[in-house]
Design an enzyme around this catalytic site. Structure first.
Site, PDB file in Angstrom:
ATOM      1  N   SER A 171       4.983 -57.228 -24.553  1.00 42.40           N
ATOM      2  CA  SER A 171       4.212 -58.066 -25.467  1.00 42.40           C
ATOM      3  C   SER A 171       3.499 -57.151 -26.460  1.00 42.40           C
ATOM      4  CB  SER A 171       3.211 -58.892 -24.663  1.00 42.40           C
ATOM      5  OG  SER A 171       2.359 -59.625 -25.513  1.00 42.40           O
ATOM      6  N   LYS A 213       8.100 -59.451 -27.403  1.00 44.28           N
ATOM      7  CA  LYS A 213       7.299 -60.598 -27.852  1.00 44.28           C
ATOM      8  C   LYS A 213       6.294 -60.100 -28.870  1.00 44.28           C
ATOM      9  CE  LYS A 213       3.572 -62.898 -25.466  1.00 44.28           C
ATOM     10  NZ  LYS A 213       3.172 -63.637 -24.244  1.00 44.28           N
ATOM     11  N   LYS A 258       2.921 -60.905 -31.082  1.00 47.78           N
ATOM     12  CA  LYS A 258       1.769 -61.775 -31.272  1.00 47.78           C
ATOM     13  C   LYS A 258       1.668 -62.115 -32.757  1.00 47.78           C
ATOM     14  CE  LYS A 258      -0.112 -61.881 -27.115  1.00 47.78           C
ATOM     15  NZ  LYS A 258      -0.372 -63.138 -26.384  1.00 47.78           N
ATOM     16  N   ASP A 314       4.225 -65.292 -29.919  1.00 45.53           N
ATOM     17  CA  ASP A 314       3.134 -65.960 -29.196  1.00 45.53           C
ATOM     18  C   ASP A 314       1.948 -66.108 -30.145  1.00 45.53           C
ATOM     19  OD1 ASP A 314       1.301 -66.974 -27.421  1.00 45.53           O
ATOM     20  OD2 ASP A 314       1.350 -65.268 -26.035  1.00 45.53           O
ATOM     21  N   GLU A 324       5.841 -69.386 -28.456  1.00 45.72           N
ATOM     22  CA  GLU A 324       4.857 -69.644 -27.398  1.00 45.72           C
ATOM     23  C   GLU A 324       3.541 -70.158 -27.958  1.00 45.72           C
ATOM     24  OE1 GLU A 324       4.476 -66.230 -24.851  1.00 45.72           O
ATOM     25  OE2 GLU A 324       2.697 -66.980 -23.834  1.00 45.72           O
ATOM     26  N   ASP A 330       1.915 -71.963 -22.725  1.00 43.40           N
ATOM     27  CA  ASP A 330       1.170 -71.042 -21.863  1.00 43.40           C
ATOM     28  C   ASP A 330      -0.179 -71.714 -21.574  1.00 43.40           C
ATOM     29  OD1 ASP A 330      -0.431 -68.989 -20.856  1.00 43.40           O
ATOM     30  OD2 ASP A 330       0.034 -67.512 -22.380  1.00 43.40           O
ATOM     31  N   LYS A 383       1.819 -68.399 -15.332  1.00 41.01           N
ATOM     32  CA  LYS A 383       0.867 -67.365 -14.915  1.00 41.01           C
ATOM     33  C   LYS A 383       0.119 -67.942 -13.722  1.00 41.01           C
ATOM     34  CE  LYS A 383      -0.062 -65.520 -19.562  1.00 41.01           C
ATOM     35  NZ  LYS A 383      -1.021 -65.535 -20.675  1.00 41.01           N
ATOM     36  N   GLY A 443       1.905 -62.541 -18.449  1.00 41.49           N
ATOM     37  CA  GLY A 443       1.022 -61.472 -17.977  1.00 41.49           C
ATOM     38  C   GLY A 443      -0.335 -61.559 -18.627  1.00 41.49           C
TER      39      GLY A 443
HETATM   40  O1  OSB Z   1      -0.937 -65.094 -24.154  1.00 41.97           O
HETATM   41  O2  OSB Z   1       0.504 -64.161 -22.951  1.00 41.97           O
HETATM   42  C1  OSB Z   1      -0.622 -64.154 -23.438  1.00 41.97           C
HETATM   43  C2  OSB Z   1      -2.450 -60.903 -22.555  1.00 41.97           C
HETATM   44  C3  OSB Z   1      -3.722 -61.387 -22.314  1.00 41.97           C
HETATM   45  C4  OSB Z   1      -3.965 -62.735 -22.479  1.00 41.97           C
HETATM   46  C5  OSB Z   1      -2.945 -63.593 -22.872  1.00 41.97           C
HETATM   47  C6  OSB Z   1      -1.666 -63.125 -23.099  1.00 41.97           C
HETATM   48  C7  OSB Z   1      -1.425 -61.741 -22.966  1.00 41.97           C
HETATM   49  C8  OSB Z   1      -0.137 -61.109 -23.234  1.00 41.97           C
HETATM   50  C9  OSB Z   1       0.135 -59.783 -22.553  1.00 41.97           C
HETATM   51  O3  OSB Z   1       0.675 -61.542 -24.002  1.00 41.97           O
HETATM   52  C10 OSB Z   1       1.167 -59.861 -21.499  1.00 41.97           C
HETATM   53  C11 OSB Z   1       1.163 -58.641 -20.606  1.00 41.97           C
HETATM   54  O4  OSB Z   1       0.401 -58.592 -19.622  1.00 41.97           O
HETATM   55  O5  OSB Z   1       1.936 -57.722 -20.885  1.00 41.97           O
HETATM   56 MG    MG Z   2       0.740 -66.413 -24.163  1.00 41.37          MG
END
Ligand code: OSB
Ligand code: MG
Length: 373
Positions: free
Chosen positions: A136, A162, A164, A189, A214, A239, A263, A291
């Protein structure tokens, strides 16, 4: 039956390898609460994934500490439980605060695994020995640095990336990444930063061959997600919106998403995560393991969960060195050349907490003992 004798909480703060920017803010360090649950000579470890500030979820370190120490822990200390359903029954009077309750539940799963000498993956019904993973990537200062970061991860062996996104930092950069990496498994995401008025942005993304989009819209808005999904070929993935198996069922029934990010923390624990996995399997909806920048403790649980058969898309479970130069559990997780990570195979979470390393990152400790009679 296991007597729950003592619980220790620790607020820990770990330096991230690099700042992680999302639509809700920048994190340079990652806070969480580590739970140690003691019973009859064994200790189980759990991780509560609440952050320092309420960006991803309303829960924070402060609210989770409060709810755990004032309500959840007093309800379970001194009680005998034989499984996680017994724990859920003790916690049933309390509303919400899924991240807090999941931290406690994870510690019980670890304890049960150790008592029965079975790895968590086996307790959950997992089948794979290694699981496909991706990385991510946070919002970067500019397009050039984004391409460079993606290039580095691809070179390290990640085959799914992924990105952001947030309003104004989306299409142009995404198109650029797609141009440089035409065959990469790519997804985005938004962490709920958009509204239905932004539909054209997502319609434009529809031709970029994304695995999924996402959580584009608000976490409490399944209806508008359904409206947006109708306008797209690309699957929406939820999510933040999915806090229970009921949310998952209703989202699927109104076509608010075609993929679900599971999650365990967000849904109150691994038991509810299993129920969502089962529902999605029945309905033919692919799932993957999300995650929360976990330490080695939480990531061990994510790997066990992702070993279940319905987790058909790569998880947000990267190697330890993507997150932390030093971790609080051993062994560190490494990326295999085929973009997988091995599922721990020792009893419980299958990792050993390094107590010195844990002490080094602990900001606050709380100890709770069962009243002796
Ligand atoms: O939205 O998936 C998410 C990390 C912290 C809070 C929300 C998210 C995330 C990530 C990181 O996208 C995923 C990871 O742990 O590698
Ligand atoms: Mg997410």
């Amino acid at each position: 039956m296991m007597l729950l004798e003592a619980i220790e909480l620790r607020h820990v703060r770990m330096q991230l390898q690099s700042p992680f920017e999302t639509s809700f803010g920048v994190e340079r360090e990652r806070d969480c609460i580590i739970v140690r649950l003691q019973s009859e000579g064994l200790a189980g470890w759990g991780e509560c994934a609440a952050s320092y500030y309420p960006g991803y979820s309303y829960e924070t370190i402060g609210t989770a500490w409060h709810v755990l120490s004032e309500f959840l822990i007093p309800a379970v200390l001194g009680q005998r439980v034989s499984d996680v359903d017994d724990l859920a029954a003790l916690l049933a009077p309390f509303k919400g605060h899924n991240l807090a309750r999941a931290g406690l539940e994870m510690a019980l799963w670890d304890l049960i695994g150790k008592a029965e000498k079975k790895p968590l993956a086996r307790l959950l019904g997992g089948q794979r020995r290694s699981v496909p993973v991706g990385v991510s990537v946070g919002i970067q200062p500019d397009e050039e640095s984004l391409i460079k970061v993606v290039e580095d991860y691809v070179r390290e062996g990640y085959r799914r990336v992924k990105l952001k996104i947030k309003p104004g930092r989306d299409l142009v950069e995404l198109q650029a990444v797609r141009r440089v990496f035409p065959d990469l498994k790519l997804q985005v995401d938004a962490n709920s930063a958009y509204s239905l008025q932004d539909k054209p942005v997502f319609v434009a993304m529809d031709s970029l061959d994304l695995l999924l989009i996402e959580q584009p819209l608000a976490d409490d808005d399944l209806i508008d997600h359904s409206g947006l999904q109708k306008a797209l070929k690309t699957a929406l993935c939820l999510d933040e919106s999915i806090l229970s198996v009921r949310h998952a069922r209703q989202a699927i029934e109104i076509d608010a998403c075609r993929v679900i990010n599971i999650k365990a923390g967000r849904v109150g624990g691994l038991a509810e995560a299993l129920r969502i996995h089962e529902l999605c399997n029945e309905r033919g909806v692919p799932v993957w393991c999300g995650g929360m920048l976990e330490t080695g403790i939480g990531r061990a649980a994510n790997l066990a969960l992702a070993s279940l058969p319905g987790f058909t898309l790569p998880g947000d479970i990267s190697a330890s060195d993507r997150y932390y130069a030093e971790d609080i559990a051993e062994p560190r997780f490494e990326l295999n050349p085929d973009s997988t990570i091995d599922v721990p195979d020792d009893p419980g979470l299958g990792v050993t907490v390094v107590e010195d390393a844990l002490d080094d990152v602990t900001l606050r400790k709380g100890a709770f003992l069962a009243q002796s009679d």
